[in-house]
Write a protein that holds these residues in place. Structure first.
Motif, PDB file in Angstrom:
ATOM      1  N   TYR A  32       0.674  -1.368   0.255  1.00 40.30           N
ATOM      2  CA  TYR A  32      -0.097  -0.019   0.343  1.00 40.30           C
ATOM      3  C   TYR A  32       1.111   1.348  -0.101  1.00 40.30           C
ATOM      4  O   TYR A  32       1.861   1.738   0.928  1.00 40.30           O
ATOM      5  N   PHE A  34       1.234   5.305   0.227  1.00 40.43           N
ATOM      6  CA  PHE A  34      -0.126   6.901  -0.120  1.00 40.43           C
ATOM      7  C   PHE A  34       1.336   8.168   0.420  1.00 40.43           C
ATOM      8  O   PHE A  34       2.573   7.647   0.080  1.00 40.43           O
ATOM      9  N   TYR A  36       1.061  12.117   1.675  1.00 40.25           N
ATOM     10  CA  TYR A  36       0.410  13.139   2.652  1.00 40.25           C
ATOM     11  C   TYR A  36       1.305  14.004   2.237  1.00 40.25           C
ATOM     12  O   TYR A  36       1.976  14.212   1.820  1.00 40.25           O
ATOM     13  N   GLN A  38       0.923  17.879   4.185  1.00 38.82           N
ATOM     14  CA  GLN A  38       0.944  18.632   6.012  1.00 38.82           C
ATOM     15  C   GLN A  38       1.645  20.238   5.558  1.00 38.82           C
ATOM     16  O   GLN A  38       2.519  20.363   5.128  1.00 38.82           O
ATOM     17  N   GLN A  42      -0.137  22.278  10.666  1.00 39.80           N
ATOM     18  CA  GLN A  42      -1.295  21.408  10.512  1.00 39.80           C
ATOM     19  C   GLN A  42      -0.613  20.630  10.663  1.00 39.80           C
ATOM     20  O   GLN A  42       0.701  19.706  10.542  1.00 39.80           O
ATOM     21  N   GLY A  43      -1.665  19.125  11.227  1.00 40.58           N
ATOM     22  CA  GLY A  43      -1.413  17.838  10.341  1.00 40.58           C
ATOM     23  C   GLY A  43      -1.943  17.670   9.085  1.00 40.58           C
ATOM     24  O   GLY A  43      -1.373  18.147   8.443  1.00 40.58           O
ATOM     25  N   LEU A  44      -1.160  16.431   9.413  1.00 41.46           N
ATOM     26  CA  LEU A  44      -0.823  15.238   7.747  1.00 41.46           C
ATOM     27  C   LEU A  44      -2.121  14.958   7.410  1.00 41.46           C
ATOM     28  O   LEU A  44      -2.969  14.818   7.636  1.00 41.46           O
ATOM     29  N   LEU A  46      -3.914  12.766   3.743  1.00 43.13           N
ATOM     30  CA  LEU A  46      -4.022  12.242   2.556  1.00 43.13           C
ATOM     31  C   LEU A  46      -4.543  12.957   1.385  1.00 43.13           C
ATOM     32  O   LEU A  46      -5.200  13.843   1.085  1.00 43.13           O
ATOM     33  N   LYS A  49      -3.815   7.284  -3.022  1.00 41.05           N
ATOM     34  CA  LYS A  49      -3.292   6.138  -1.756  1.00 41.05           C
ATOM     35  C   LYS A  49      -3.681   5.449  -3.298  1.00 41.05           C
ATOM     36  O   LYS A  49      -4.319   5.486  -4.052  1.00 41.05           O
ATOM     37  N   PHE A  90       4.635  13.834   2.499  1.00 41.74           N
ATOM     38  CA  PHE A  90       6.145  12.538   2.823  1.00 41.74           C
ATOM     39  C   PHE A  90       5.208  11.384   2.613  1.00 41.74           C
ATOM     40  O   PHE A  90       3.402  11.441   1.913  1.00 41.74           O
ATOM     41  N   TYR A  94       3.054   0.741   3.581  1.00 36.99           N
ATOM     42  CA  TYR A  94       2.438  -0.467   4.228  1.00 36.99           C
ATOM     43  C   TYR A  94       2.612  -1.521   3.699  1.00 36.99           C
ATOM     44  O   TYR A  94       2.015  -2.114   2.796  1.00 36.99           O
ATOM     45  N   LEU A 102       2.963   1.541   9.430  1.00 35.76           N
ATOM     46  CA  LEU A 102       3.213   2.885   8.085  1.00 35.76           C
ATOM     47  C   LEU A 102       4.151   3.441   8.443  1.00 35.76           C
ATOM     48  O   LEU A 102       3.911   3.616   9.448  1.00 35.76           O
ATOM     49  N   PHE A 104       6.549   6.035   7.112  1.00 38.93           N
ATOM     50  CA  PHE A 104       6.784   7.344   6.466  1.00 38.93           C
ATOM     51  C   PHE A 104       8.118   7.215   6.081  1.00 38.93           C
ATOM     52  O   PHE A 104       9.053   7.105   6.609  1.00 38.93           O
ATOM     53  N   GLY A 105       8.077   8.178   4.657  1.00 38.57           N
ATOM     54  CA  GLY A 105       9.122   8.832   4.898  1.00 38.57           C
ATOM     55  C   GLY A 105       9.777  10.225   4.945  1.00 38.57           C
ATOM     56  O   GLY A 105       8.454  10.564   5.915  1.00 38.57           O
ATOM     57  N   LYS A 106      11.291  10.736   5.193  1.00 40.13           N
ATOM     58  CA  LYS A 106      11.555  11.571   6.049  1.00 40.13           C
ATOM     59  C   LYS A 106      10.894  12.738   5.840  1.00 40.13           C
ATOM     60  O   LYS A 106      11.062  13.941   6.482  1.00 40.13           O
TER      61      LYS A 106
END
Lengths: 114, 113
Positions: A32, A34, A36, A38, A42-44, A46, A49, A90, A94, A102, A104-106
């Motif tokens: 899977y 994704f 995302y 940011q 704020q938060g991340l 989507l 996907k 990001f 998964y 899940l 995440f990349g940097k």
């Protein structure tokens, strides 16, 4: 173990130019995938996907990404960027099974200049 | 309305202090997560839960405890805060594990002096 690499920590493009943000993952199967975003303070959220089907997946705000299994890549693209696209992006993967999480990349900081 | 909320949004404490970060989600999701975000590391999973009373250990759990009191509420506890825990903390929720979209809160910036 699954891993994600975003090789570009920072990318700067001019408004109206095209964009590609790179993402490569390590996994022998089909994960899977994704993207995302940011926005500042704020938060991340989507963007898009992919798991199966058409390898080019469309997301919000004109973004798309292409899954290339032979290259283990899932690069994000946009034909024409706007100043409001300035954000941190990001890539995440998964792989299922016992590897539950899940990863995440940097992240890549995108700055769109006028 | 925001479906995942966090409080406080900013917190400053001293080394050895006791801190509780709160997260509430109104998505009716079973899964909730705590991440920390640091420059050069991206997001790293601290703890997660798949229901009230359940707690699972993530990738960077040292120095953190968590508690899931209800389906909606997930707390992160730092009982002896250290400067290395200065970070931006995110809570998230999802309907299922792994392949499901995660919904993130706005984050809590914690500074440990």
């Amino acid at each position: 173990a699954q891993s994600v690499t975003q090789p570009d920590a920072r990318v700067t493009v001019s408004e109206g130019a095209s964009l590609q943000l790179r993402c490569k993952y390590s996994y022998s199967g089909t994960p899977y995938l994704f993207w995302y975003v940011q926005y500042p303070r704020q938060g991340l959220q989507l963007l898009l996907k992919y798991y199966s089907g058409d390898p080019v997946v469309q997301g919000v705000n004109g973004f798309e990404a292409e899954f290339i299994k032979s290259n283990s890549s899932f690069h994000l693209r946009k034909a024409s960027v706007h100043w409001s696209d300035s954000a941190v992006y990001f890539c995440a993967v998964y792989c299922g099974g016992s590897n539950y999480k899940l990863t995440f990349g940097k992240g890549t900081l995108l700055t769109v200049t006028p | 309305e925001a479906a995942v909320t966090q409080s406080p949004r900013n917190k400053v404490t001293v080394t050895g202090g006791n801190v509780t970060l709160s997260c509430r989600q109104t998505n009716s999701h079973n899964y909730m997560y705590w991440y920390r975000q640091d420059t050069g590391h991206g997001l790293r999973l601290i703890h997660y839960s798949y229901g009230a009373g359940n707690l699972q250990i993530g990738d960077v759990p040292d120095g953190y405890k968590a508690t899931r009191t209800t389906q909606e509420d997930f707390f992160l506890l730092l009982e002896l805060a250290s400067p290395s825990q200065t970070s931006l903390y995110f809570c998230a929720s999802s309907e299922g594990w792994g392949g499901y979209e995660q919904y993130f809160g706005p984050g809590t910036r914690l500074t440990v002096l």
